[in-house]
Design a protein around this motif. Structure first.
Motif, mmCIF file in Angstrom:
data_model
loop_
_atom_site.group_PDB
_atom_site.id
_atom_site.type_symbol
_atom_site.label_atom_id
_atom_site.label_comp_id
_atom_site.label_asym_id
_atom_site.label_seq_id
_atom_site.Cartn_x
_atom_site.Cartn_y
_atom_site.Cartn_z
ATOM 1 N N ILE A 123 10.698 13.487 25.437
ATOM 2 C CA ILE A 123 11.620 14.380 26.140
ATOM 3 C C ILE A 123 10.930 15.727 26.343
ATOM 4 N N ARG A 124 11.066 16.299 27.529
ATOM 5 C CA ARG A 124 10.460 17.596 27.815
ATOM 6 C C ARG A 124 10.964 18.638 26.820
ATOM 7 N N LYS A 125 10.032 19.551 26.431
ATOM 8 C CA LYS A 125 10.381 20.489 25.372
ATOM 9 C C LYS A 125 11.445 21.506 25.789
ATOM 10 N N SER A 126 11.694 21.630 27.079
ATOM 11 C CA SER A 126 12.729 22.560 27.527
ATOM 12 C C SER A 126 14.092 21.880 27.687
ATOM 13 N N LYS A 127 14.171 20.578 27.296
ATOM 14 C CA LYS A 127 15.393 19.809 27.491
ATOM 15 C C LYS A 127 15.902 19.290 26.152
ATOM 16 N N THR A 128 17.201 18.983 26.121
ATOM 17 C CA THR A 128 17.818 18.417 24.918
ATOM 18 C C THR A 128 18.463 17.084 25.259
ATOM 19 N N ALA A 129 18.642 16.256 24.235
ATOM 20 C CA ALA A 129 19.266 14.946 24.429
ATOM 21 C C ALA A 129 19.774 14.454 23.088
ATOM 22 N N PHE A 130 20.721 13.505 23.148
ATOM 23 C CA PHE A 130 21.209 12.849 21.946
ATOM 24 C C PHE A 130 20.449 11.550 21.762
ATOM 25 N N ILE A 131 19.835 11.359 20.595
ATOM 26 C CA ILE A 131 19.170 10.111 20.258
ATOM 27 C C ILE A 131 19.709 9.657 18.910
ATOM 28 N N ALA A 132 19.055 8.681 18.286
ATOM 29 C CA ALA A 132 19.568 8.139 17.023
ATOM 30 C C ALA A 132 19.691 9.212 15.944
ATOM 31 N N ASN A 133 18.884 10.250 16.033
ATOM 32 C CA ASN A 133 18.921 11.334 15.030
ATOM 33 C C ASN A 133 19.930 12.423 15.391
ATOM 34 N N GLY A 134 20.624 12.285 16.497
ATOM 35 C CA GLY A 134 21.564 13.305 16.934
ATOM 36 C C GLY A 134 20.997 14.144 18.073
#
Length: 459
Positions: free
Chosen positions: A232-243
């Protein structure tokens, strides 16, 4: 403390679902995740599949003037873009090691990419805190200065709020024990959530009523995600298995055009590229600046001038403008040369030709010393001597280097100097790399290429 006060638990996971939906520039989209890797939208919880292209690690060789645009998408860091001829080591002489360069900063030394290890922040005690950010009675060091805290310490004071009242938290440090509670729960908990909007096993108060959640737990919802933070690009956020995570993939956006000269190689860095970074090989015109025309080049010979291949048209059977001191005995037997307009036929039975050259660069130690040999067809120099003198004490010689049989077309590169020759060229270039010294170069004797044809002219 009053017994009709109401207290309840919460955690960070609950807060994930109480946020208002909206457009977040840091929320990852399909274009921010590698192709065919799944992730979950942080608001809709819809499973999506990444569309970021995966580019192959290509080895691209640029010709003169050629332009290569790095394609949009993810690169493994193994691809290269390079040009030909001169080596990067010759263009980047230096002495720095990784301990001389700031941590994680990159430099090139002698053709080698060096990543710095010097911890600048730690050495300088860099920080952003001021005296108002530190509790009164405490002290700290920031940017090399000893500062004492001025942040007020607020003593515990419980407060009861009735409908419509508000409480302003005073500036300063709070011990975390003061209590502020609402008088009317129904008024203080207006909301619209139902059981399907709250995670199973969790509860919440809605309009004064306790609601028990029935929504699938966040950990279960996110367990099917396959992306990691490096996807994932460092300027972006997302929800994955770790939250909820923030990406660590390096980004290369709005990069200026990179120009490569002859012999340089450019390694495409690992990470996301916006498809706009252009790598261009410098034009042959810029790298072959010269003034010769076809009339200045002997017939049947070629040379590059200002980016164009020039075919020689000069027909020279005599040499009226050929000042020199050579005699027949200075030329190899059977060989021909012109000196002061006179055609000489060599009578020397030996291979070596008498010749002497001496020059220094005391006026500019960084300037190379260039010797123009008497002929293009010289084969090897008998003796080449380089003497190093202290620039602060010109009469003190600190080193003497002697080379024997320096062959045309060979190059000798040392830590302090280099000797570069080109096959078929009369130029012998000696370069000093140490600014503390100037050099004096002496050349004695040479021999020429032994052609099998009789009476071949040495020119």
């Amino acid at each position: 403390m009053k017994t009709n006060n109401l207290y309840w638990d919460t955690n960070n996971g609950d807060e994930l679902f109480r946020r208002k939906e909206g457009v977040d520039s840091k929320r990852a989209t399909e274009e921010d995740v590698l192709i065919n890797l799944g992730f979950r939208d942080p608001f809709s919880r819809e499973i999506k599949v990444g569309k970021m292209p995966m580019n192959e690690a290509l080895d691209v060789v640029l010709e003169y003037g050629e332009l290569y645009t790095i394609p949009k998408g993810y690169h493994s860091g193994l691809g290269t873009v390079r040009t030909q001829e001169l080596s990067l080591g010759q263009l980047t002489p230096g002495t720095a090691i990784d301990e001389d360069i700031a941590e994680n900063k990159v430099a090139w030394v002698n053709g080698i990419r060096v990543v710095g290890k010097l911890k600048i922040n730690k050495n300088n005690m860099e920080g952003t805190a001021t005296e108002n950010d530190i509790v009164v009675g405490k002290d700290a060091w920031v940017n090399g200065k000893h500062i004492y805290g001025k942040m007020p310490v607020i003593l515990r004071e419980d407060t009861v709020l009735y409908a419509g009242d508000f409480y302003k938290i005073p500036r300063g440090y709070h011990g975390g024990e003061a209590i502020v509670h609402a008088a009317d729960l129904a008024i203080q908990t207006p909301a619209t959530a139902g059981p399907q909007d709250i995670v199973a096993g969790k509860s919440a108060w809605v309009k004064g009523k306790l609601i028990v959640g029935e929504l699938e737990p966040l950990s279960v919802t996110l367990s099917v995600a396959t992306a990691s933070i490096s996807d994932i690009r460092k300027s972006k956020t997302a929800f994955i298995a770790n939250g909820l995570v923030t990406g660590t993939m390096n980004e290369y956006l709005n990069r200026p055009q990179t120009l490569l000269t002859a012999g340089q190689t450019f390694d495409i860095p690992v990470g996301y590229h916006d498809g706009m970074w252009r790598i261009k090989a410098d034009s042959l015109y810029n790298q072959t600046q010269a003034s010769a025309t076809s009339a200045d080049i002997r017939k049947n010979k070629t040379a590059w001038v200002n980016g164009a291949l020039v075919y020689g048209e000069m027909e020279q059977e005599i040499s009226p403008n050929s000042p020199g001191t050579a005699e027949e005995k200075d030329l190899k037997k059977g060989k021909i040369a012109w000196s002061n307009g006179v055609k000489l036929i060599g009578t020397n039975e030996y291979d070596s030709i008498s010749y002497a050259f001496n020059e220094n660069n005391s006026d500019d130690p960084s300037s190379p010393i260039v010797c123009i040999m008497p002929t293009h067809r010289w084969n090897s120099i008998n003796t080449l001597i380089i003497e190093f003198f202290d620039v602060n004490d010109p009469n003190r010689r600190v080193q003497k280097v002697v080379y024997s049989d320096v062959v045309s077309g060979s190059s000798r590169i040392k830590g302090t100097h280099s000797v570069v020759t080109t096959l078929g060229s009369p130029r012998v270039v000696v370069t000093n790399f140490d600014p503390n010294y100037y050099i004096e170069v002496s050349i004695y004797g040479y021999d020429v290429v032994d052609f099998s044809e009789e009476n071949e002219e040495v020119r």
